[in-house]
Design a protein around this motif. Structure first.
Motif, PDB file in Angstrom:
ATOM      1  N   ARG A  50     -11.684  -7.715  -9.476  1.00 39.14           N
ATOM      2  CA  ARG A  50     -10.709  -6.619  -9.440  1.00 39.14           C
ATOM      3  C   ARG A  50     -11.162  -5.537 -10.403  1.00 39.14           C
ATOM      4  NH1 ARG A  50      -7.652 -11.159  -8.286  1.00 39.14           N
ATOM      5  NH2 ARG A  50      -6.285 -10.875  -6.496  1.00 39.14           N
ATOM      6  N   LEU A  51     -11.405  -4.353  -9.859  1.00 42.54           N
ATOM      7  CA  LEU A  51     -11.876  -3.238 -10.687  1.00 42.54           C
ATOM      8  C   LEU A  51     -10.792  -2.160 -10.731  1.00 42.54           C
ATOM      9  CD1 LEU A  51     -15.525  -2.960  -9.269  1.00 42.54           C
ATOM     10  CD2 LEU A  51     -14.791  -4.131 -11.362  1.00 42.54           C
ATOM     11  N   PRO A  52     -10.718  -1.437 -11.864  1.00 43.35           N
ATOM     12  CA  PRO A  52      -9.668  -0.420 -11.984  1.00 43.35           C
ATOM     13  C   PRO A  52      -9.927   0.769 -11.067  1.00 43.35           C
ATOM     14  CG  PRO A  52     -11.116  -0.383 -13.909  1.00 43.35           C
ATOM     15  CD  PRO A  52     -11.532  -1.566 -13.093  1.00 43.35           C
ATOM     16  N   GLU A  53      -8.843   1.458 -10.751  1.00 43.77           N
ATOM     17  CA  GLU A  53      -8.864   2.679  -9.942  1.00 43.77           C
ATOM     18  C   GLU A  53      -9.923   3.673 -10.443  1.00 43.77           C
ATOM     19  OE1 GLU A  53      -6.266   3.095  -7.552  1.00 43.77           O
ATOM     20  OE2 GLU A  53      -6.976   5.072  -6.913  1.00 43.77           O
ATOM     21  N   SER A  54     -10.129   3.691 -11.774  1.00 46.71           N
ATOM     22  CA  SER A  54     -11.025   4.677 -12.394  1.00 46.71           C
ATOM     23  C   SER A  54     -12.503   4.293 -12.286  1.00 46.71           C
ATOM     24  CB  SER A  54     -10.654   4.807 -13.875  1.00 46.71           C
ATOM     25  OG  SER A  54     -10.792   3.535 -14.498  1.00 46.71           O
ATOM     26  N   THR A  55     -12.828   3.178 -11.620  1.00 47.85           N
ATOM     27  CA  THR A  55     -14.221   2.732 -11.498  1.00 47.85           C
ATOM     28  C   THR A  55     -15.090   3.850 -10.900  1.00 47.85           C
ATOM     29  OG1 THR A  55     -13.441   0.491 -11.132  1.00 47.85           O
ATOM     30  CG2 THR A  55     -15.685   0.963 -10.415  1.00 47.85           C
ATOM     31  N   THR A  56     -16.287   4.026 -11.481  1.00 45.72           N
ATOM     32  CA  THR A  56     -17.185   5.058 -10.941  1.00 45.72           C
ATOM     33  C   THR A  56     -18.050   4.439  -9.836  1.00 45.72           C
ATOM     34  OG1 THR A  56     -18.971   4.545 -12.465  1.00 45.72           O
ATOM     35  CG2 THR A  56     -17.343   6.176 -13.217  1.00 45.72           C
ATOM     36  N   GLN A  57     -18.657   5.312  -9.039  1.00 53.26           N
ATOM     37  CA  GLN A  57     -19.545   4.874  -7.961  1.00 53.26           C
ATOM     38  C   GLN A  57     -20.673   4.011  -8.550  1.00 53.26           C
ATOM     39  OE1 GLN A  57     -19.048   5.292  -4.790  1.00 53.26           O
ATOM     40  NE2 GLN A  57     -21.025   4.990  -3.809  1.00 53.26           N
ATOM     41  N   ARG A  58     -21.217   4.478  -9.689  1.00 49.66           N
ATOM     42  CA  ARG A  58     -22.334   3.749 -10.323  1.00 49.66           C
ATOM     43  C   ARG A  58     -21.910   2.329 -10.714  1.00 49.66           C
ATOM     44  NH1 ARG A  58     -26.893   3.878  -9.040  1.00 49.66           N
ATOM     45  NH2 ARG A  58     -26.791   1.658  -9.250  1.00 49.66           N
ATOM     46  N   GLU A  59     -20.720   2.239 -11.310  1.00 49.12           N
ATOM     47  CA  GLU A  59     -20.222   0.922 -11.740  1.00 49.12           C
ATOM     48  C   GLU A  59     -20.017   0.001 -10.535  1.00 49.12           C
ATOM     49  OE1 GLU A  59     -17.742   2.250 -15.759  1.00 49.12           O
ATOM     50  OE2 GLU A  59     -16.783   2.405 -13.802  1.00 49.12           O
ATOM     51  N   LEU A  60     -19.505   0.565  -9.458  1.00 51.28           N
ATOM     52  CA  LEU A  60     -19.260  -0.243  -8.253  1.00 51.28           C
ATOM     53  C   LEU A  60     -20.589  -0.714  -7.643  1.00 51.28           C
ATOM     54  CD1 LEU A  60     -17.407  -1.473  -6.167  1.00 51.28           C
ATOM     55  CD2 LEU A  60     -17.205   0.766  -5.069  1.00 51.28           C
ATOM     56  N   LEU A  61     -21.565   0.197  -7.581  1.00 52.41           N
ATOM     57  CA  LEU A  61     -22.876  -0.184  -7.026  1.00 52.41           C
ATOM     58  C   LEU A  61     -23.545  -1.238  -7.906  1.00 52.41           C
ATOM     59  CD1 LEU A  61     -24.318   3.262  -5.823  1.00 52.41           C
ATOM     60  CD2 LEU A  61     -23.102   1.536  -4.480  1.00 52.41           C
TER      61      LEU A  61
END
Ligand code: ADP
Length: 287
Positions: free
Chosen positions: A67-78
């Motif tokens: 579960r990642l926060p709404e504020s997650t960046t594209q880089r963090e998700l990748l």
């Protein structure tokens, strides 16, 4: 009266087979692993993810929900996806859509390794589907589950008219590719199909698949007598109760077979996800 295509009962059957495969695999010292990535607080997504997690646990599939926060960046998700790509305990990766608007779903889909793409949305897997490849690779779970539902009531597909209403990436497009691969004559209707033209197509459908999210878009006058109808809608009726895109009680008087909402496509989507996780685990095991 039409045959009711009972998705819950069929999902239980599919899950039983999956469970047996998991048990066999555990004797070889291997546990299939599914990772689900959920970004933000979308309510419907939270419920879908909970259901997936619960079913995975029941079937002995190792499941991780990230579960990642709404504020997650594209880089963090990748980075997260890449980490799961490398994790030996994970056979299938699913990123729950829709993502928050600032994130790029297409790039995320392309980052998941095709051999861990349990949802079948990676262009490699989608491309194989459109090629008409009958080999073993993951296919979008909702359409694949619908194919199992059609088979369960022995729906002829070859040379039959299939109409898919809706062209989403998740349902309509892969659905049409599966029906085409099964030698049906396929028509896809969508939001730019004029309302007065839509019935011209749907009345011609031996197989009618509806995935628009529009409550009771399909009424009895729009269906062909004897058709097989699958309702992918998850809508609310005027009383706020879960209902489909098809006016079930009127349409069922006319058709050969029809799937209800709830208790139709929903449980089959999850059962197919679990089955495909084990497919991928067996594939990884052989490597
Ligand atoms: P799902 O995830 O269930 O496939 P989406 O909301 O992503 O649903 O997509 C809805 C689909 O329904 C779109 O492809 C859209 O073009 C189609 N659609 C919307 N309104 C109509 C309509 N009046 N007639 C036919 N198709 C429609």
């Amino acid at each position: 009266m039409a045959i009711k295509i009972d998705g819950t009962a069929l999902a239980n059957q599919v899950n039983e087979t999956t469970l047996n495969r998991v048990v066999e695999m555990s004797k070889r010292g291997r546990v299939p692993g599914l990772a689900v990535v959920l970004v933000g607080n979308d309510h419907a997504s939270q419920i879908y993810v909970q259901n997936k997690e619960r079913t995975a646990k029941k079937l002995g599939i190792h499941s991780e929900v990230i579960r990642l926060p709404e504020s997650t960046t594209q880089r963090e998700l990748l980075d997260q996806v890449n980490e799961l790509n490398m994790a030996p305990a994970i056979d299938g990766i699913l990123v729950q859509f829709p993502l928050p608007a600032h994130l790029d779903e297409v790039e995320v889909t392309r980052t998941i390794l095709p051999e861990k793409d349990v949802d079948g949305f990676h262009p490699d897997n989608l491309g194989r589907l459109f090629e008409g490849d009958h080999g073993s690779f993951p296919v979008a779970c909702t359409p694949q589950g619908i194919m199992t539902m059609l088979e369960s009531v022995k729906t002829p597909l070859k040379g039959q008219n299939a109409v898919v209403v809706g062209r989403s990436k998740i349902v309509g497009r892969p659905m049409s590719a599966l029906l085409l691969r099964a030698d049906a004559t396929v028509t896809i209707a969508h939001r730019y199909t004029p309302a007065d033209v839509l019935p011209v197509y749907t009345r011609n459908a031996d197989i009618l698949i509806v995935a628009t999210g529009i409550y009771h878009l399909i009424t009895a006058d729009m269906v062909k007598p004897g058709a097989t109808v699958i309702d992918v809608g998850m809508d609310r009726d005027p009383d706020g109760k879960l209902a489909g895109d098809v006016d079930y009680f009127e349409v069922e008087k006319k058709v050969r077979a029809i799937s209800p909402v709830p208790g139709g496509v929903g449980p089959m989507t999850i059962a197919t996800l679990m089955k495909q996780t084990v497919d991928l685990a067996e594939w990884h095991e052989e490597r």
